[in-house]
Scaffold this motif. Structure first.
Motif, PDB file in Angstrom:
ATOM      1  N   LEU A 242       7.852  12.587 -13.113  1.00 33.90           N
ATOM      2  CA  LEU A 242       8.349  11.759 -12.020  1.00 33.90           C
ATOM      3  C   LEU A 242       7.215  11.483 -11.036  1.00 33.90           C
ATOM      4  CD1 LEU A 242      11.752  13.519 -11.259  1.00 33.90           C
ATOM      5  CD2 LEU A 242      11.420  11.373 -12.493  1.00 33.90           C
ATOM      6  N   ILE A 243       7.233  10.288 -10.457  1.00 34.85           N
ATOM      7  CA  ILE A 243       6.268   9.941  -9.430  1.00 34.85           C
ATOM      8  C   ILE A 243       7.021   9.316  -8.260  1.00 34.85           C
ATOM      9  CG2 ILE A 243       5.763   7.644 -10.416  1.00 34.85           C
ATOM     10  CD1 ILE A 243       2.807   8.166  -9.564  1.00 34.85           C
ATOM     11  N   PHE A 244       6.644   9.723  -7.052  1.00 36.16           N
ATOM     12  CA  PHE A 244       7.316   9.281  -5.843  1.00 36.16           C
ATOM     13  C   PHE A 244       6.337   8.475  -5.000  1.00 36.16           C
ATOM     14  CE2 PHE A 244       8.870  13.388  -7.248  1.00 36.16           C
ATOM     15  CZ  PHE A 244      10.231  13.172  -7.357  1.00 36.16           C
TER      16      PHE A 244
ATOM     17  N   ASP B 181       0.855  -1.190   0.000  1.00 36.70           N
ATOM     18  CA  ASP B 181       0.000   0.000   0.000  1.00 36.70           C
ATOM     19  C   ASP B 181       0.888   1.236   0.000  1.00 36.70           C
ATOM     20  OD1 ASP B 181      -2.440  -1.427   2.294  1.00 36.70           O
ATOM     21  OD2 ASP B 181      -2.154  -1.698   0.155  1.00 36.70           O
ATOM     22  N   GLN B 182       0.573   2.203  -0.839  1.00 35.49           N
ATOM     23  CA  GLN B 182       1.465   3.344  -0.995  1.00 35.49           C
ATOM     24  C   GLN B 182       0.716   4.641  -1.241  1.00 35.49           C
ATOM     25  OE1 GLN B 182       3.332   1.533  -4.324  1.00 35.49           O
ATOM     26  NE2 GLN B 182       5.234   1.109  -3.258  1.00 35.49           N
ATOM     27  N   PHE B 183       1.244   5.738  -0.688  1.00 32.32           N
ATOM     28  CA  PHE B 183       0.869   7.076  -1.095  1.00 32.32           C
ATOM     29  C   PHE B 183       1.780   7.485  -2.251  1.00 32.32           C
ATOM     30  CE2 PHE B 183      -0.486   6.852   3.317  1.00 32.32           C
ATOM     31  CZ  PHE B 183      -1.765   7.384   3.247  1.00 32.32           C
ATOM     32  N   TYR B 184       1.278   8.330  -3.135  1.00 32.12           N
ATOM     33  CA  TYR B 184       2.112   8.769  -4.252  1.00 32.12           C
ATOM     34  C   TYR B 184       1.945  10.269  -4.486  1.00 32.12           C
ATOM     35  CZ  TYR B 184      -2.150   8.728  -7.136  1.00 32.12           C
ATOM     36  OH  TYR B 184      -3.412   8.972  -7.643  1.00 32.12           O
ATOM     37  N   ILE B 185       3.025  10.877  -4.977  1.00 26.47           N
ATOM     38  CA  ILE B 185       3.048  12.284  -5.365  1.00 26.47           C
ATOM     39  C   ILE B 185       3.765  12.362  -6.702  1.00 26.47           C
ATOM     40  CG2 ILE B 185       3.828  14.615  -4.767  1.00 26.47           C
ATOM     41  CD1 ILE B 185       3.835  13.768  -1.849  1.00 26.47           C
ATOM     42  N   GLY B 186       3.213  13.107  -7.657  1.00 30.38           N
ATOM     43  CA  GLY B 186       3.816  13.174  -8.973  1.00 30.38           C
ATOM     44  C   GLY B 186       3.885  14.589  -9.521  1.00 30.38           C
ATOM     45  N   LEU B 187       4.876  14.814 -10.376  1.00 26.59           N
ATOM     46  CA  LEU B 187       5.068  16.080 -11.065  1.00 26.59           C
ATOM     47  C   LEU B 187       5.416  15.773 -12.509  1.00 26.59           C
ATOM     48  CD1 LEU B 187       5.543  19.189 -11.119  1.00 26.59           C
ATOM     49  CD2 LEU B 187       7.907  18.714 -10.436  1.00 26.59           C
ATOM     50  N   GLY B 188       4.698  16.409 -13.457  1.00 29.66           N
ATOM     51  CA  GLY B 188       4.941  16.076 -14.849  1.00 29.66           C
ATOM     52  C   GLY B 188       4.730  17.246 -15.791  1.00 29.66           C
ATOM     53  N   TYR B 189       5.046  16.979 -17.061  1.00 27.54           N
ATOM     54  CA  TYR B 189       4.885  17.967 -18.134  1.00 27.54           C
ATOM     55  C   TYR B 189       3.878  17.425 -19.138  1.00 27.54           C
ATOM     56  CZ  TYR B 189       5.950  21.046 -22.053  1.00 27.54           C
ATOM     57  OH  TYR B 189       5.847  21.940 -23.089  1.00 27.54           O
TER      58      TYR B 189
ATOM     59  N   TRP C 135      12.485   7.190  -6.637  1.00 31.62           N
ATOM     60  CA  TRP C 135      12.471   7.887  -7.917  1.00 31.62           C
ATOM     61  C   TRP C 135      11.940   6.976  -9.014  1.00 31.62           C
ATOM     62  CZ3 TRP C 135      13.927  13.024  -8.324  1.00 31.62           C
ATOM     63  CH2 TRP C 135      14.494  13.567  -7.168  1.00 31.62           C
ATOM     64  N   ASN C 136      10.888   7.451  -9.684  1.00 33.66           N
ATOM     65  CA  ASN C 136      10.267   6.650 -10.728  1.00 33.66           C
ATOM     66  C   ASN C 136       9.786   7.542 -11.875  1.00 33.66           C
ATOM     67  OD1 ASN C 136       9.801   3.803  -9.240  1.00 33.66           O
ATOM     68  ND2 ASN C 136       9.389   5.475  -7.806  1.00 33.66           N
ATOM     69  N   ILE C 137       9.918   7.024 -13.078  1.00 42.16           N
ATOM     70  CA  ILE C 137       9.436   7.726 -14.271  1.00 42.16           C
ATOM     71  C   ILE C 137       7.959   7.415 -14.460  1.00 42.16           C
ATOM     72  CG2 ILE C 137       9.643   7.919 -16.778  1.00 42.16           C
ATOM     73  CD1 ILE C 137      12.606   7.200 -16.449  1.00 42.16           C
ATOM     74  N   HIS C 138       7.187   8.450 -14.734  1.00 44.18           N
ATOM     75  CA  HIS C 138       5.744   8.298 -14.942  1.00 44.18           C
ATOM     76  C   HIS C 138       5.386   8.752 -16.352  1.00 44.18           C
ATOM     77  CE1 HIS C 138       1.412   8.554 -14.395  1.00 44.18           C
ATOM     78  NE2 HIS C 138       1.452   9.821 -14.789  1.00 44.18           N
ATOM     79  N   ALA C 139       4.569   7.957 -17.050  1.00 45.82           N
ATOM     80  CA  ALA C 139       4.084   8.326 -18.380  1.00 45.82           C
ATOM     81  C   ALA C 139       2.597   8.006 -18.474  1.00 45.82           C
ATOM     82  CB  ALA C 139       4.855   7.581 -19.463  1.00 45.82           C
TER      83      ALA C 139
ATOM     84  N   SER D 132       3.383  23.685 -19.346  1.00 47.62           N
ATOM     85  CA  SER D 132       2.120  22.965 -19.142  1.00 47.62           C
ATOM     86  C   SER D 132       2.379  21.843 -18.141  1.00 47.62           C
ATOM     87  CB  SER D 132       1.614  22.400 -20.470  1.00 47.62           C
ATOM     88  OG  SER D 132       1.379  23.436 -21.395  1.00 47.62           O
ATOM     89  N   TYR D 133       1.986  22.054 -16.901  1.00 45.66           N
ATOM     90  CA  TYR D 133       2.413  21.159 -15.824  1.00 45.66           C
ATOM     91  C   TYR D 133       1.285  20.252 -15.333  1.00 45.66           C
ATOM     92  CZ  TYR D 133       0.025  24.531 -12.801  1.00 45.66           C
ATOM     93  OH  TYR D 133      -0.916  25.340 -12.228  1.00 45.66           O
ATOM     94  N   ASN D 134       1.699  19.206 -14.624  1.00 48.65           N
ATOM     95  CA  ASN D 134       0.790  18.279 -13.941  1.00 48.65           C
ATOM     96  C   ASN D 134       1.262  18.087 -12.511  1.00 48.65           C
ATOM     97  OD1 ASN D 134       1.034  15.036 -13.176  1.00 48.65           O
ATOM     98  ND2 ASN D 134      -1.056  15.689 -13.651  1.00 48.65           N
TER      99      ASN D 134
END
Length: 230
Positions: free
Chosen positions: A225-227, A36-44, A192-196, A60-62
């Motif tokens: 990126l997603i943490f 079980d995990q919480f996640y936080i992400g930042l993207g373009y 550190w993880n790549i998110h697409a 243009s951010y996410n």
């Protein structure tokens, strides 16, 4: 002598029983272990399938955050299903300008010198569904992961904003698709993880058209990126 043999056998039996109990306890802990995990992400956000002469401007951010419930699918618990809920805010800057007159929204591709910023912003509740593979164990918290699946989203707030030299205008844009969905892929090690993410649904409704009658059938490719936090 017989008493000694009996005492030895009883001691050995007690030791075996205790060892088995400890082993069963370890197995039981392994069976209860979850990711079980919480996640936080930042993207373009990249806009694809854009109308002719359309370009992106600014950043243009996410931003996204949420919680994933883990459901293991095998005994080793390195394969699982993730079901989650989260919140996301997205901004899309381009030279597609939206204006509202008498509750009717119109669109135009404008020269970038004629305005400062044109933004479309959405706030959504999201529901990720992931098939998960990882190298984690009950003792190991740093591990490789590959998570792939789909994400469903409900846009509960969407606005268009135009900033010009003489001021700015902003309005709630009902042309934004309320229900959005797409494919996602997360890969990485430890924090550190790549998110697409690629949106299979268009960003705007069919009614969103340019003066030429061309539909604005824009799709979103999101990279960032997603943490994950246990």
């Amino acid at each position: 002598m017989k008493q000694y043999v009996v005492l030895t056998l009883l001691s050995f039996s007690f030791f075996v029983a205790q060892s088995q109990e400890v082993q069963d306890s370890i197995v039981d802990v392994n069976r209860r272990y979850l990711e079980d995990q919480f996640y936080i992400g930042l993207g373009y956000n990249l806009l694809f399938n854009r109308p002719e002469n359309t370009v992106q401007r600014n950043l243009s951010y996410n931003l996204q955050a949420g919680f994933i419930k883990d459901i293991p699918l095998n005994y080793r618990r390195n394969v699982g299903l993730g079901i989650g809920v989260g919140y996301a805010v997205n901004s899309y800057y381009s030279n597609i300008v939206a204006t509202e007159t008498n509750n009717i929204v119109s669109y135009e591709v404008m020269d970038q010198a004629d305005f400062n910023r044109s933004k479309l912003e959405t706030h959504a509740v999201e529901f990720p569904l992931e098939l998960r593979w990882r190298t984690s164990t009950v003792e190991e918290y740093k591990f490789w992961r590959i998570y792939a699946g789909v994400k469903l989203g409900y846009v509960f707030s969407g606005r268009s904003k135009l900033v010009m030299e003489g001021g700015s205008t902003s309005f709630s844009n009902d042309d934004i698709q309320p229900f959005q969905y797409g494919l996602m892929f997360n890969f990485g090690y430890n924090t550190w993880n790549i998110h697409a993410y690629y949106g299979l649904s268009p960003l705007l409704e069919e009614t969103a058209q340019l003066p030429s009658g061309e539909r604005i059938d824009t799709r979103v490719l999101r990279i960032g990126l997603i943490f994950y936090i246990l």
